[in-house]
Design a protein around this motif. Structure first.
Motif, PDB file in Angstrom:
ATOM      1  N   GLY A 150      67.177  63.746 -43.217  1.00  0.00           N
ATOM      2  CA  GLY A 150      66.952  63.074 -41.948  1.00  0.00           C
ATOM      3  C   GLY A 150      66.615  64.049 -40.845  1.00  0.00           C
ATOM      4  O   GLY A 150      67.334  65.039 -40.640  1.00  0.00           O
ATOM      5  N   ILE A 151      65.503  63.783 -40.151  1.00  0.00           N
ATOM      6  CA  ILE A 151      65.102  64.676 -39.049  1.00  0.00           C
ATOM      7  C   ILE A 151      64.846  63.874 -37.772  1.00  0.00           C
ATOM      8  O   ILE A 151      63.914  64.135 -37.042  1.00  0.00           O
ATOM      9  CB  ILE A 151      63.870  65.529 -39.412  1.00  0.00           C
ATOM     10  N   GLY A 152      65.732  62.905 -37.507  1.00  0.00           N
ATOM     11  CA  GLY A 152      65.749  62.267 -36.195  1.00  0.00           C
ATOM     12  C   GLY A 152      66.468  63.171 -35.214  1.00  0.00           C
ATOM     13  O   GLY A 152      66.674  64.363 -35.465  1.00  0.00           O
ATOM     14  N   ALA A 153      66.889  62.614 -34.094  1.00  0.00           N
ATOM     15  CA  ALA A 153      67.513  63.417 -33.040  1.00  0.00           C
ATOM     16  C   ALA A 153      68.724  64.190 -33.551  1.00  0.00           C
ATOM     17  O   ALA A 153      68.925  65.361 -33.222  1.00  0.00           O
ATOM     18  CB  ALA A 153      67.901  62.512 -31.863  1.00  0.00           C
TER      19      ALA A 153
ATOM     20  N   VAL B 193      58.712  66.142 -30.690  1.00  0.00           N
ATOM     21  CA  VAL B 193      59.878  66.778 -30.076  1.00  0.00           C
ATOM     22  C   VAL B 193      59.466  67.457 -28.772  1.00  0.00           C
ATOM     23  O   VAL B 193      58.313  67.874 -28.598  1.00  0.00           O
ATOM     24  CB  VAL B 193      60.528  67.815 -31.015  1.00  0.00           C
ATOM     25  N   LEU B 194      60.432  67.560 -27.870  1.00  0.00           N
ATOM     26  CA  LEU B 194      60.235  68.234 -26.595  1.00  0.00           C
ATOM     27  C   LEU B 194      61.280  69.321 -26.450  1.00  0.00           C
ATOM     28  O   LEU B 194      62.454  69.115 -26.787  1.00  0.00           O
ATOM     29  CB  LEU B 194      60.374  67.237 -25.431  1.00  0.00           C
TER      30      LEU B 194
ATOM     31  N   GLN C  45      69.238  68.421 -34.198  1.00  0.00           N
ATOM     32  CA  GLN C  45      70.312  69.232 -33.618  1.00  0.00           C
ATOM     33  C   GLN C  45      71.053  70.022 -34.687  1.00  0.00           C
ATOM     34  O   GLN C  45      71.403  71.191 -34.487  1.00  0.00           O
ATOM     35  CB  GLN C  45      71.282  68.330 -32.836  1.00  0.00           C
ATOM     36  N   VAL C  46      71.292  69.390 -35.837  1.00  0.00           N
ATOM     37  CA  VAL C  46      71.984  70.075 -36.929  1.00  0.00           C
ATOM     38  C   VAL C  46      71.143  71.238 -37.444  1.00  0.00           C
ATOM     39  O   VAL C  46      71.637  72.367 -37.585  1.00  0.00           O
ATOM     40  CB  VAL C  46      72.293  69.081 -38.074  1.00  0.00           C
ATOM     41  N   ILE C  47      69.885  70.976 -37.728  1.00  0.00           N
ATOM     42  CA  ILE C  47      69.011  71.983 -38.345  1.00  0.00           C
ATOM     43  C   ILE C  47      68.882  73.216 -37.476  1.00  0.00           C
ATOM     44  O   ILE C  47      69.037  74.353 -37.949  1.00  0.00           O
ATOM     45  CB  ILE C  47      67.620  71.363 -38.632  1.00  0.00           C
TER      46      ILE C  47
ATOM     47  N   PRO D  54      63.339  63.137 -29.442  1.00  0.00           N
ATOM     48  CA  PRO D  54      64.432  64.117 -29.392  1.00  0.00           C
ATOM     49  C   PRO D  54      64.080  65.338 -28.529  1.00  0.00           C
ATOM     50  O   PRO D  54      62.922  65.776 -28.477  1.00  0.00           O
ATOM     51  CB  PRO D  54      64.596  64.548 -30.852  1.00  0.00           C
ATOM     52  N   LEU D  55      65.095  65.888 -27.881  1.00  0.00           N
ATOM     53  CA  LEU D  55      64.999  67.213 -27.274  1.00  0.00           C
ATOM     54  C   LEU D  55      65.514  68.233 -28.288  1.00  0.00           C
ATOM     55  O   LEU D  55      66.394  67.928 -29.098  1.00  0.00           O
ATOM     56  CB  LEU D  55      65.834  67.293 -25.998  1.00  0.00           C
ATOM     57  N   GLU D  56      64.976  69.444 -28.236  1.00  0.00           N
ATOM     58  CA  GLU D  56      65.397  70.460 -29.213  1.00  0.00           C
ATOM     59  C   GLU D  56      65.358  71.852 -28.617  1.00  0.00           C
ATOM     60  O   GLU D  56      64.737  72.085 -27.574  1.00  0.00           O
ATOM     61  CB  GLU D  56      64.514  70.387 -30.459  1.00  0.00           C
ATOM     62  N   SER D  57      66.032  72.760 -29.309  1.00  0.00           N
ATOM     63  CA  SER D  57      66.069  74.167 -28.903  1.00  0.00           C
ATOM     64  C   SER D  57      65.721  75.033 -30.110  1.00  0.00           C
ATOM     65  O   SER D  57      66.563  75.244 -30.993  1.00  0.00           O
ATOM     66  CB  SER D  57      67.462  74.536 -28.378  1.00  0.00           C
ATOM     67  N   ASN D  58      64.472  75.454 -30.194  1.00  0.00           N
ATOM     68  CA  ASN D  58      63.984  76.286 -31.292  1.00  0.00           C
ATOM     69  C   ASN D  58      64.096  75.598 -32.653  1.00  0.00           C
ATOM     70  O   ASN D  58      64.255  76.265 -33.687  1.00  0.00           O
ATOM     71  CB  ASN D  58      64.728  77.629 -31.316  1.00  0.00           C
ATOM     72  N   TYR D  59      64.002  74.282 -32.642  1.00  0.00           N
ATOM     73  CA  TYR D  59      64.025  73.529 -33.899  1.00  0.00           C
ATOM     74  C   TYR D  59      62.815  73.861 -34.769  1.00  0.00           C
ATOM     75  O   TYR D  59      62.959  74.154 -35.964  1.00  0.00           O
ATOM     76  CB  TYR D  59      64.053  72.034 -33.592  1.00  0.00           C
ATOM     77  N   LEU D  60      61.641  73.853 -34.189  1.00  0.00           N
ATOM     78  CA  LEU D  60      60.442  74.124 -34.992  1.00  0.00           C
ATOM     79  C   LEU D  60      60.460  75.550 -35.529  1.00  0.00           C
ATOM     80  O   LEU D  60      60.050  75.809 -36.668  1.00  0.00           O
ATOM     81  CB  LEU D  60      59.191  73.875 -34.157  1.00  0.00           C
ATOM     82  N   GLU D  61      60.934  76.474 -34.723  1.00  0.00           N
ATOM     83  CA  GLU D  61      60.982  77.879 -35.140  1.00  0.00           C
ATOM     84  C   GLU D  61      61.935  78.090 -36.317  1.00  0.00           C
ATOM     85  O   GLU D  61      61.794  79.056 -37.082  1.00  0.00           O
ATOM     86  CB  GLU D  61      61.394  78.760 -33.965  1.00  0.00           C
TER      87      GLU D  61
END
Length: 547
Positions: free
Chosen positions: A196-199, A225-226, A203-205, A342-349
């Motif tokens: 699962g890659i919702g909000a 994502v933003l 955050q977990v990943i 979702p908002l994220e912090s370096n999720y894509l990286e």
């Protein structure tokens, strides 16, 4: 607290029926405030919660990385300036431990715990047409006789966890994010799979990628994502937002989504260069502003939506770089804003790390859990030590359909909603007298709102309604069939005009097999919804039959 309640809580008279004026299900944001307001009216009222303490969502969601994506200073109660200013946030988007502490602060400041029974699940509720009261049962074997039944169970509180055959056979540890254990989970060096890659999954990943030995992310539906910007708050920052209390109290309830910002621009009024300037500005804000305060036309106009979607895609591709990752993680088959953003912090990286692998399960779905890990349809077994299910919820309806609720004539809410999801303004359901609801379908609080803004409005409306009934010596209220029909028709007409209604997501219940398809949240706007609710109250609750 009256003596009957004390005895029941102590277990001295488990067979004795407790009698209440009002029973509140849940001790989260809505439940705490509902308890406070009804108690202030002098009602004998008690809240019940499965959890061992207050918090609702913020008690259960302890998974790594859980945090706000509403700004902390707007995710607050606005009925008391002293309560608001008595708490100071450490950053713009705090994490779960700090949020849970805030919920406990509220419970303690308002002295609510004495009227909350924890570690107790409401299992059944039956409306007695002779007494015109609800008989409610708990998993402790208790029976509560109450005039009003008020549900504050939350819209994302019924996790979808029993998904795959063989889950009980897994030799490692398996967790659903919404039931994360209170004790620490050792992830160091482990082979971890996230489904699962919702909000929540995002955050977990982004949080555990650097901690685990190997991370496999099972990707089905990519998300727009933003990037989140969450600066720490010093004393000056705290003083600045607290000084805005009156401004926020007078603004939040009337915006489109209950946030401090609102749609300011019209697509047709601007040149392409000006539109890009607006998009860049709101993107740089590091919040949900691009979604909720850029161009409202994105929800209605395919052409506008596609341009904004491509703007976000370009931002994501620039960060991902790798073409395979872009194909897996950048959405192309639905538009920006029609899903939860979702908002994220370096999720894509995180996907660039050598210990992280994105596994596509769109055309090769997970088939079962085996003792060693997860098996996909192609027969491959992904060996894992820990499986994390970030697989979402039975949104809006699940909190109540998991209780055996029976209304007039023994009708079942689970069966009724299994055929057609209907409410009257998300506040009551025809056929279920004296049952009030919050965070259920056909109101903004089902999805499209800063939750505290909408939950405060609903609990205040309910409290005022009960106060009005008592002043008129009325004991029963129920929406008429005509009123409910009219609201459902208005809701659908409003929702069907949006692109949300054309996009499969949990916003339509599409994540639950067999769930009737309907946009769960009222899409007419928070301010508009509030006015409609206020108009009903001002009319003496026209459309609601009282006896």
């Amino acid at each position: 607290m009256n003596r009957a309640i004390e005895d029941a809580v102590a277990g001295k008279e488990a067979s004795q029926t407790v009698k209440l004026d009002a029973l509140v299900i849940g001790a989260g944001v809505a439940g705490l405030y509902q308890l406070h307001m009804l108690r202030a009216q002098g009602l004998t009222v008690r809240a019940y919660d499965t959890a061992s303490s207050v918090g609702g969502t913020w008690y259960w969601n302890r998974y790594p990385g859980a945090k706000f994506d509403s700004e902390a200073y707007i995710y607050q109660y606005l009925f008391s300036e002293d309560l608001y200013k008595g708490w100071s946030w450490s950053e713009r988007f705090p994490g779960q431990p700090e949020i849970e502490r805030w919920m406990n602060y509220v419970a303690d400041r308002l002295d609510l715990r004495k009227d909350i029974q924890f570690s107790t699940t409401i299992t059944a509720a039956r409306y007695n047409e002779d007494s015109r009261r609800w008989m409610v049962e708990t998993d402790r074997g208790e029976t509560i006789d109450t005039q009003f039944l008020i549900t504050c169970g939350g819209m994302l509180s019924a996790p979808v966890s029993d998904l795959f055959p063989g889950q009980d056979s897994f030799k490692g540890q398996l967790f659903h994010t919404a039931r994360w254990p209170q004790e620490p989970v050792d992830l160091a060096g482990k082979r971890v799979g996230v489904v699962g890659i919702g909000a929540t999954g995002i955050q977990v990943i982004q949080t555990i990628a650097s901690q685990v030995g190997q991370l496999k992310v099972f990707v089905r539906t990519p998300q727009y994502v933003l990037p989140m910007k969450s600066p720490k708050y010093g004393p000056e920052d705290v003083a600045a937002y607290k000084a805005r209390f009156e401004e926020l109290r007078n603004t939040l309830p009337y915006t489109f989504t209950g946030f401090e910002y609102d749609f300011e621009h019209h697509w047709a009024d601007l040149t392409p260069e000006q539109r890009l300037e607006v998009l860049e500005s709101v993107y740089a804000n590091g919040s949900l502003k691009l979604w909720l305060a850029s161009f409202g036309e994105m929800f209605f106009d395919d052409t506008v939506n596609e341009e904004i979607s491509e703007f976000v895609r370009k931002k994501m591709r620039a960060r991902l770089k790798d073409s395979r990752l872009c194909d897996l993680l950048v959405p192309t088959d639905y538009g920006f804003g029609t899903h939860r953003v979702p908002l994220e912090s370096n999720y894509l990286e995180a996907y660039h790390r050598p210990n992280v692998e994105a596994v596509s399960v769109r055309d090769n779905p997970i088939e079962r859990v085996v003792p060693e890990g997860l098996q996909t349809a192609d027969g491959r077994v992904h060996a894992l030590d820990i499986i994390i299910l970030a697989t979402g919820f039975d949104a809006g309806t699940g909190a109540l359909t998991r209780i055996d609720i029976r209304g007039r004539g023994g009708r079942s809410l689970k069966e009724d909603w299994g055929r057609d999801i209907r409410t009257t303004m998300g506040l009551q359901v025809h056929g279920y007298p004296n049952m009030f609801t919050t965070a259920v379908p056909l109101a903004p609080s089902a999805a499209l709102c800063n939750m505290t803004t909408c939950l405060q409005q609903q609990t205040e409306w309910i409290s005022d309604c009960i106060k009005y009934m008592r002043s008129k010596k009325r004991t029963v209220i129920e929406p008429t069939a005509e009123m409910e029909d009219n609201w459902v028709a208005h809701h659908d007409e409003t929702a069907d005009a949006t692109l949300i209604s054309k996009t499969n997501s949990w916003y339509l219940g599409s994540n639950i097999p067999g769930k009737p398809r309907r946009v769960l949240s009222y899409t007419g706007g928070v301010g508009t919804y509030r006015k409609k609710c206020d108009d009903v109250a001002a009319s003496g609750y026209q459309g609601f039959a009282m006896q």
